[in-house]
Motif scaffolding. Structure first.
Motif, PDB file in Angstrom:
ATOM      1  N   SER A  67      -6.880  -3.926  -2.284  1.00  0.00           N
ATOM      2  CA  SER A  67      -7.935  -3.115  -2.905  1.00  0.00           C
ATOM      3  C   SER A  67      -8.839  -2.502  -1.847  1.00  0.00           C
ATOM      4  O   SER A  67      -9.307  -1.370  -1.988  1.00  0.00           O
ATOM      5  CB  SER A  67      -8.756  -3.965  -3.878  1.00  0.00           C
ATOM      6  OG  SER A  67      -9.417  -5.013  -3.195  1.00  0.00           O
ATOM      7  N   VAL A 100      -4.243  -9.316  -2.801  1.00  0.00           N
ATOM      8  CA  VAL A 100      -4.921  -8.467  -3.793  1.00  0.00           C
ATOM      9  C   VAL A 100      -6.244  -7.949  -3.259  1.00  0.00           C
ATOM     10  O   VAL A 100      -6.556  -6.755  -3.380  1.00  0.00           O
ATOM     11  CB  VAL A 100      -5.135  -9.266  -5.099  1.00  0.00           C
ATOM     12  CG1 VAL A 100      -6.061  -8.519  -6.040  1.00  0.00           C
ATOM     13  CG2 VAL A 100      -3.808  -9.538  -5.781  1.00  0.00           C
ATOM     14  N   ILE A 101      -7.045  -8.824  -2.641  1.00  0.00           N
ATOM     15  CA  ILE A 101      -8.350  -8.415  -2.123  1.00  0.00           C
ATOM     16  C   ILE A 101      -8.191  -7.396  -1.003  1.00  0.00           C
ATOM     17  O   ILE A 101      -8.893  -6.364  -0.966  1.00  0.00           O
ATOM     18  CB  ILE A 101      -9.148  -9.637  -1.628  1.00  0.00           C
ATOM     19  CG1 ILE A 101      -9.363 -10.637  -2.762  1.00  0.00           C
ATOM     20  CG2 ILE A 101     -10.481  -9.202  -1.036  1.00  0.00           C
ATOM     21  CD1 ILE A 101     -10.140 -10.114  -3.936  1.00  0.00           C
ATOM     22  N   GLN A 116      -6.879   0.422  -0.146  1.00  0.00           N
ATOM     23  CA  GLN A 116      -6.792   1.591  -1.025  1.00  0.00           C
ATOM     24  C   GLN A 116      -8.128   2.301  -1.179  1.00  0.00           C
ATOM     25  O   GLN A 116      -8.176   3.447  -1.616  1.00  0.00           O
ATOM     26  CB  GLN A 116      -6.263   1.156  -2.392  1.00  0.00           C
ATOM     27  CG  GLN A 116      -4.796   0.735  -2.355  1.00  0.00           C
ATOM     28  CD  GLN A 116      -4.281   0.251  -3.692  1.00  0.00           C
ATOM     29  OE1 GLN A 116      -5.058  -0.082  -4.597  1.00  0.00           O
ATOM     30  NE2 GLN A 116      -2.959   0.198  -3.833  1.00  0.00           N
ATOM     31  N   GLY A 117      -9.218   1.624  -0.796  1.00  0.00           N
ATOM     32  CA  GLY A 117     -10.532   2.254  -0.845  1.00  0.00           C
ATOM     33  C   GLY A 117     -10.859   3.075   0.379  1.00  0.00           C
ATOM     34  O   GLY A 117     -11.887   3.769   0.417  1.00  0.00           O
ATOM     35  N   ASN A 127       0.823  -1.213   0.000  1.00  0.00           N
ATOM     36  CA  ASN A 127       0.000   0.000   0.000  1.00  0.00           C
ATOM     37  C   ASN A 127       0.856   1.261   0.000  1.00  0.00           C
ATOM     38  O   ASN A 127       0.391   2.341  -0.337  1.00  0.00           O
ATOM     39  CB  ASN A 127      -0.926  -0.004   1.227  1.00  0.00           C
ATOM     40  CG  ASN A 127      -1.945   1.108   1.185  1.00  0.00           C
ATOM     41  OD1 ASN A 127      -2.571   1.357   0.155  1.00  0.00           O
ATOM     42  ND2 ASN A 127      -2.113   1.808   2.296  1.00  0.00           N
ATOM     43  N   THR A 130     -14.995  -6.697   4.062  1.00  0.00           N
ATOM     44  CA  THR A 130     -14.104  -7.358   3.108  1.00  0.00           C
ATOM     45  C   THR A 130     -13.445  -8.580   3.722  1.00  0.00           C
ATOM     46  O   THR A 130     -13.322  -9.628   3.083  1.00  0.00           O
ATOM     47  CB  THR A 130     -13.023  -6.372   2.620  1.00  0.00           C
ATOM     48  OG1 THR A 130     -13.648  -5.222   2.060  1.00  0.00           O
ATOM     49  CG2 THR A 130     -12.110  -7.011   1.590  1.00  0.00           C
TER      50      THR A 130
END
Length: 310
Positions: A195, A191-192, A198-199, A111, A230
């Motif tokens: 993401s 990866v999950i 980063q949101g 990140n 998530t």
């Protein structure tokens, strides 16, 4: 006296005139694919689980007797079934813990903005993109007792004095296949989670810094709570994927030695294609299917909840 036209006929004419049948026609191939390659095999497997099917009557449906729950009773009385059942949950639990933990660390690391981050992420993703059978073959070589690189490194460091055959020992075989599966699962988790991280809006972290929060407090009071939906979906999805693993086991240990690394999917395979007890193999598959279906329902629930919250 005029004849009244049928409402069904009128609606049919309107349907064809509107051209909506063209839109629906595009779904026909997909529905056919699902029916032939998904619904029918599942249904046939359920039917097989209630019949006595072996190598002599496999192709002759008239000779296949309906025996009710006898196949389920047989596998429930089999100690190897319960051994594989226990191994399955050990395999799933430790795989999830390690691939999630390491994947989370990688997500936090990537990140940050630094040179070469994209290339390093791409290299890590190769482990996930490779077929499981290839990864299994690689780890079988790495963990080999005579030429394995793991033994070589451990001996060079001085941790062991002689090679250990990790895959041929009942004490280490399950841990070995867990290691191979963790290797595959880490990139997916990374990866999950990346993401999701980063949101998260930077303004939350900036406000926390103004209030005097350090890195640890930002992680536990901002990152983890914001990633909770998530994380829940990721763990449920990971459970489903890990529960049905077959290729890693097949390539590395074939469920051995002495069934020490056998899990439910491989138990079903052995009953069907080694012991030729197709009914009992189908019954074991049905049990796996029910467990995965229940988890899939939970996954859909959390997915819908996450979308509503978003």
């Amino acid at each position: 006296m005029k004849k009244q036209k049928s409402p069904l006929l009128n609606s049919g004419k309107k349907f064809f005139r509107s051209g909506r049948y063209i839109d629906y026609s595009f779904t026909v191939p997909a529905l056919a694919f699902i029916a032939i390659f998904m619904i029918y095999p599942i249904w046939y497997n359920i039917v097989m689980s209630f019949k006595e099917i072996n190598i002599s009557n496999l192709t002759d449906a008239s000779q296949q007797k309906f025996i009710g729950f006898a196949n389920f009773s047989a596998i429930f009385a089999d100690k190897y079934f319960w051994n594989s059942f226990q191994n399955t949950f050990v395999f799933v639990l430790f795989s999830l813990v390690f691939q999630f933990s390491v994947g989370f660390l990688f997500a936090l690391y990537f990140n940050k903005q630094f040179r070469g981050a994209k290339w390093m992420r791409a290299i890590i993703l190769i482990a996930w993109m490779n077929p499981g059978i290839i990864t299994g073959a690689i780890f079988k070589w790495l963990l080999a007792g005579d030429i394995g690189i793991f033994n070589y490194l451990l001996m060079q460091i001085g941790i062991i004095s002689e090679p250990i055959n990790f895959l041929a020992s009942t004490q280490t075989s399950l841990a070995s296949v867990i290691l191979g599966n963790v290797w595959i699962g880490i990139p997916f988790n990374m990866v999950i989670l990346l993401s999701g991280i980063q949101g998260i809006g930077n303004e939350l972290y900036e406000s926390a810094v103004i209030d005097g929060a350090g890195s640890v407090k930002k992680f536990f009071y901002i990152t983890v709570p914001m990633l909770k939906p998530t994380i829940m979906v990721l763990l449920l999805l990971g459970f489903i994927y890990t529960f049905k693993v077959f290729d890693i086991i097949y390539a590395m240990t074939s469920g051995g030695p002495a069934n020490s690394s056998q899990i439910l999917p491989y138990y079903s395979y052995e009953q069907s294609f080694k012991m030729f007890k197709f009914g009992e193999g189908a019954a074991a598959s049905c049990i796996s299917f029910v467990l995965i279906a229940l988890l899939a329902v939970v996954y859909i629930h959390f997915s819908n909840k996450e979308e509503m919250e978003a």
